[in-house]
Design a protein around this motif. Sequence first.
Motif, PDB file in Angstrom:
ATOM      1  N   LEU A  94       0.820  -1.337   0.137  1.00  0.00           N
ATOM      2  CA  LEU A  94       0.008   0.136   0.103  1.00  0.00           C
ATOM      3  C   LEU A  94       0.827   1.270  -0.055  1.00  0.00           C
ATOM      4  O   LEU A  94       0.657   2.167  -0.831  1.00  0.00           O
ATOM      5  CB  LEU A  94      -0.960   0.133   1.033  1.00  0.00           C
ATOM      6  N   ARG A  95       1.964   1.096   0.704  1.00  0.00           N
ATOM      7  CA  ARG A  95       2.866   2.127   0.896  1.00  0.00           C
ATOM      8  C   ARG A  95       3.455   2.493  -0.759  1.00  0.00           C
ATOM      9  O   ARG A  95       3.496   3.778  -1.028  1.00  0.00           O
ATOM     10  CB  ARG A  95       3.964   2.228   1.567  1.00  0.00           C
ATOM     11  N   GLU A  96       3.831   1.606  -1.330  1.00  0.00           N
ATOM     12  CA  GLU A  96       4.192   1.538  -2.618  1.00  0.00           C
ATOM     13  C   GLU A  96       3.266   2.225  -3.709  1.00  0.00           C
ATOM     14  O   GLU A  96       3.572   3.202  -4.510  1.00  0.00           O
ATOM     15  CB  GLU A  96       4.924   0.323  -3.207  1.00  0.00           C
ATOM     16  N   GLN A  97       2.225   1.672  -3.657  1.00  0.00           N
ATOM     17  CA  GLN A  97       0.967   1.874  -4.307  1.00  0.00           C
ATOM     18  C   GLN A  97       0.670   3.596  -4.259  1.00  0.00           C
ATOM     19  O   GLN A  97       0.253   4.356  -4.891  1.00  0.00           O
ATOM     20  CB  GLN A  97      -0.189   1.245  -4.074  1.00  0.00           C
ATOM     21  N   TRP A  98       0.679   4.012  -2.944  1.00  0.00           N
ATOM     22  CA  TRP A  98       0.427   5.368  -2.367  1.00  0.00           C
ATOM     23  C   TRP A  98       1.513   6.162  -3.178  1.00  0.00           C
ATOM     24  O   TRP A  98       0.941   7.309  -3.726  1.00  0.00           O
ATOM     25  CB  TRP A  98       0.723   5.512  -1.063  1.00  0.00           C
ATOM     26  N   ASN A  99       2.836   5.806  -3.042  1.00  0.00           N
ATOM     27  CA  ASN A  99       3.735   6.656  -4.011  1.00  0.00           C
ATOM     28  C   ASN A  99       3.408   6.803  -5.345  1.00  0.00           C
ATOM     29  O   ASN A  99       3.636   7.776  -6.188  1.00  0.00           O
ATOM     30  CB  ASN A  99       5.131   6.186  -3.496  1.00  0.00           C
ATOM     31  N   ILE A 100       3.233   5.705  -5.801  1.00  0.00           N
ATOM     32  CA  ILE A 100       3.076   5.563  -7.414  1.00  0.00           C
ATOM     33  C   ILE A 100       1.694   6.473  -7.873  1.00  0.00           C
ATOM     34  O   ILE A 100       1.824   7.225  -8.919  1.00  0.00           O
ATOM     35  CB  ILE A 100       2.871   4.210  -7.956  1.00  0.00           C
ATOM     36  N   VAL A 101       0.712   6.085  -7.082  1.00  0.00           N
ATOM     37  CA  VAL A 101      -0.580   6.907  -7.518  1.00  0.00           C
ATOM     38  C   VAL A 101      -0.500   8.514  -7.513  1.00  0.00           C
ATOM     39  O   VAL A 101      -0.826   9.316  -8.349  1.00  0.00           O
ATOM     40  CB  VAL A 101      -1.832   6.255  -6.950  1.00  0.00           C
ATOM     41  N   ASN A 102       0.362   8.924  -6.311  1.00  0.00           N
ATOM     42  CA  ASN A 102       0.576  10.438  -6.094  1.00  0.00           C
ATOM     43  C   ASN A 102       1.680  10.993  -7.151  1.00  0.00           C
ATOM     44  O   ASN A 102       1.383  12.079  -7.381  1.00  0.00           O
ATOM     45  CB  ASN A 102       1.073  10.531  -4.601  1.00  0.00           C
ATOM     46  N   ASP A 103       2.445  10.082  -7.564  1.00  0.00           N
ATOM     47  CA  ASP A 103       3.339  10.473  -8.475  1.00  0.00           C
ATOM     48  C   ASP A 103       2.597  10.691  -9.982  1.00  0.00           C
ATOM     49  O   ASP A 103       2.806  12.006 -10.509  1.00  0.00           O
ATOM     50  CB  ASP A 103       4.483   9.622  -8.629  1.00  0.00           C
ATOM     51  N   LYS A 104       2.046   9.764 -10.086  1.00  0.00           N
ATOM     52  CA  LYS A 104       1.186   9.850 -11.256  1.00  0.00           C
ATOM     53  C   LYS A 104       0.197  11.231 -11.397  1.00  0.00           C
ATOM     54  O   LYS A 104       0.185  11.950 -12.418  1.00  0.00           O
ATOM     55  CB  LYS A 104       0.075   8.544 -11.505  1.00  0.00           C
ATOM     56  N   LEU A 105      -0.548  11.506 -10.242  1.00  0.00           N
ATOM     57  CA  LEU A 105      -1.265  12.570  -9.902  1.00  0.00           C
ATOM     58  C   LEU A 105      -0.520  13.840 -10.262  1.00  0.00           C
ATOM     59  O   LEU A 105      -1.016  14.712 -10.783  1.00  0.00           O
ATOM     60  CB  LEU A 105      -2.141  12.448  -8.679  1.00  0.00           C
ATOM     61  N   ALA A 106       0.702  13.917  -9.445  1.00  0.00           N
ATOM     62  CA  ALA A 106       1.436  15.088  -9.645  1.00  0.00           C
ATOM     63  C   ALA A 106       1.532  15.491 -11.050  1.00  0.00           C
ATOM     64  O   ALA A 106       1.802  16.606 -11.478  1.00  0.00           O
ATOM     65  CB  ALA A 106       2.700  14.926  -8.717  1.00  0.00           C
ATOM     66  N   ALA A 107       2.191  14.390 -11.779  1.00  0.00           N
ATOM     67  CA  ALA A 107       2.472  14.563 -13.193  1.00  0.00           C
ATOM     68  C   ALA A 107       1.408  15.186 -14.033  1.00  0.00           C
ATOM     69  O   ALA A 107       1.678  16.069 -14.863  1.00  0.00           O
ATOM     70  CB  ALA A 107       2.878  13.488 -13.557  1.00  0.00           C
ATOM     71  N   HIS A 108       0.083  14.619 -13.575  1.00  0.00           N
ATOM     72  CA  HIS A 108      -0.760  15.193 -14.604  1.00  0.00           C
ATOM     73  C   HIS A 108      -1.398  16.700 -13.914  1.00  0.00           C
ATOM     74  O   HIS A 108      -1.620  17.718 -14.603  1.00  0.00           O
ATOM     75  CB  HIS A 108      -2.072  14.095 -14.519  1.00  0.00           C
ATOM     76  N   ILE A 109      -1.272  16.749 -12.744  1.00  0.00           N
ATOM     77  CA  ILE A 109      -1.722  18.101 -11.944  1.00  0.00           C
ATOM     78  C   ILE A 109      -0.828  19.021 -12.396  1.00  0.00           C
ATOM     79  O   ILE A 109      -1.406  20.470 -12.786  1.00  0.00           O
ATOM     80  CB  ILE A 109      -1.817  18.002 -10.537  1.00  0.00           C
ATOM     81  N   ASN A 110       0.635  18.840 -12.565  1.00  0.00           N
ATOM     82  CA  ASN A 110       1.753  19.883 -13.051  1.00  0.00           C
ATOM     83  C   ASN A 110       1.307  20.052 -14.422  1.00  0.00           C
ATOM     84  O   ASN A 110       1.924  21.324 -14.825  1.00  0.00           O
ATOM     85  CB  ASN A 110       2.892  19.498 -12.579  1.00  0.00           C
ATOM     86  N   ASN A 111       0.954  19.378 -15.206  1.00  0.00           N
ATOM     87  CA  ASN A 111       0.736  19.643 -16.628  1.00  0.00           C
ATOM     88  C   ASN A 111      -0.668  20.329 -17.288  1.00  0.00           C
ATOM     89  O   ASN A 111      -0.691  20.592 -18.230  1.00  0.00           O
ATOM     90  CB  ASN A 111       0.889  18.376 -17.443  1.00  0.00           C
ATOM     91  N   LEU A 112      -1.442  20.176 -16.187  1.00  0.00           N
ATOM     92  CA  LEU A 112      -2.974  20.829 -16.600  1.00  0.00           C
ATOM     93  C   LEU A 112      -2.818  22.340 -16.579  1.00  0.00           C
ATOM     94  O   LEU A 112      -2.224  22.927 -15.593  1.00  0.00           O
ATOM     95  CB  LEU A 112      -3.920  20.386 -15.617  1.00  0.00           C
ATOM     96  N   SER A 113      -3.286  22.972 -17.523  1.00  0.00           N
ATOM     97  CA  SER A 113      -3.353  24.496 -17.654  1.00  0.00           C
ATOM     98  C   SER A 113      -4.265  24.900 -16.640  1.00  0.00           C
ATOM     99  O   SER A 113      -5.332  24.331 -16.421  1.00  0.00           O
ATOM    100  CB  SER A 113      -3.933  24.735 -19.168  1.00  0.00           C
ATOM    101  N   PRO A 114      -4.108  26.055 -16.344  1.00  0.00           N
ATOM    102  CA  PRO A 114      -5.414  26.663 -15.308  1.00  0.00           C
ATOM    103  C   PRO A 114      -6.674  26.605 -15.971  1.00  0.00           C
ATOM    104  O   PRO A 114      -7.806  26.365 -15.280  1.00  0.00           O
ATOM    105  CB  PRO A 114      -4.856  28.280 -15.130  1.00  0.00           C
ATOM    106  N   ALA A 115      -7.000  27.020 -17.353  1.00  0.00           N
ATOM    107  CA  ALA A 115      -8.214  26.947 -17.945  1.00  0.00           C
ATOM    108  C   ALA A 115      -8.787  25.380 -17.749  1.00  0.00           C
ATOM    109  O   ALA A 115     -10.043  25.354 -17.655  1.00  0.00           O
ATOM    110  CB  ALA A 115      -8.093  27.499 -19.327  1.00  0.00           C
ATOM    111  N   ASP A 116      -7.896  24.599 -17.904  1.00  0.00           N
ATOM    112  CA  ASP A 116      -8.500  23.171 -17.877  1.00  0.00           C
ATOM    113  C   ASP A 116      -8.852  22.680 -16.773  1.00  0.00           C
ATOM    114  O   ASP A 116      -9.697  21.839 -16.368  1.00  0.00           O
ATOM    115  CB  ASP A 116      -7.420  21.913 -18.258  1.00  0.00           C
ATOM    116  N   TRP A 117      -8.519  23.446 -15.401  1.00  0.00           N
ATOM    117  CA  TRP A 117      -8.833  23.184 -13.951  1.00  0.00           C
ATOM    118  C   TRP A 117     -10.304  23.316 -13.940  1.00  0.00           C
ATOM    119  O   TRP A 117     -11.046  22.976 -13.265  1.00  0.00           O
ATOM    120  CB  TRP A 117      -8.068  23.837 -12.998  1.00  0.00           C
ATOM    121  N   PHE A 118     -10.904  24.365 -15.061  1.00  0.00           N
ATOM    122  CA  PHE A 118     -12.373  24.805 -14.725  1.00  0.00           C
ATOM    123  C   PHE A 118     -13.338  24.120 -15.742  1.00  0.00           C
ATOM    124  O   PHE A 118     -14.507  24.612 -16.209  1.00  0.00           O
ATOM    125  CB  PHE A 118     -12.318  26.449 -14.951  1.00  0.00           C
ATOM    126  N   THR A 119     -12.778  22.817 -16.309  1.00  0.00           N
ATOM    127  CA  THR A 119     -13.659  22.019 -17.085  1.00  0.00           C
ATOM    128  C   THR A 119     -13.970  21.053 -16.328  1.00  0.00           C
ATOM    129  O   THR A 119     -13.652  20.717 -15.142  1.00  0.00           O
ATOM    130  CB  THR A 119     -12.768  21.480 -18.408  1.00  0.00           C
TER     131      THR A 119
END
Length: 163
Positions: A94-119
Motif C-alpha cells: 500500500l505504501r508503494e501504491q500510495w507513492n505511485i498513484v500520487n506521482d501519477k497525479l502530480a505529473a498530471h496536475i502539474n501539466n494541466l493548464s489553469p483553464a483546464d482546471w475549470f472544465t
Amino acid sequence: MDQQQLFVKMAVDGWNQQLKFTNDTLDKILDEELLNEISPGKNRGIYLLGHLVAVHDLMLPLLRFEEALYPELVQPFIKAPDKTVADLPPVSQLREQWNIVNDKLAAHINNLSPADWFTRHNSVSEEDFAKEPHRNRLNVLMGRTSHLANHRGQIVLLVPKSK
C-alpha cells in the motif's frame, strides 16, 4: 498572474501541502504500527492508508487523466468497512501504491493548464456541467484536499510519542 491562475495555484499548493504533511506522518509510523486502530473500535491505519490510495487512484479517471491503476482496492477500502475484508494487501504494498498513484497525479496536475482546471470532471455530463459549472476539476481537487487532511488527522494518532 490572473485570477484563474491564482485560484489554481492556491488549490494545487494546498493539495501539495497536505500530501507532504501526510507523507511526513506516514514516514514516522512503522508498517506494524499501521495495523493498530486509531482508537479503540475505530479504523486501523492500514485501512485508512488503503482508503487514501483507492480514493487518489480514482481521481485519475475522475479528473479525466487516465484509468485507475488499482481498481481492486475499491472493494476492500471504499465499499467495505474496516475489519470486514480478511485479506488486505500488505502495508508495504500500500505504501508503494500510495507513492505511485500520487506521482501519477502530480505529473498530471502539474501539466494541466489553469483553464483546464475549470472544465468538467468525469462524473458530470456536458449538459449538467453547463448548468453547474462549479462541478469542475478544481472543485474535485479542493474536496480531495480536505478529505486527505481529515484522514491525516486520524493517522497522526498512530505516530509514536517519541517521534
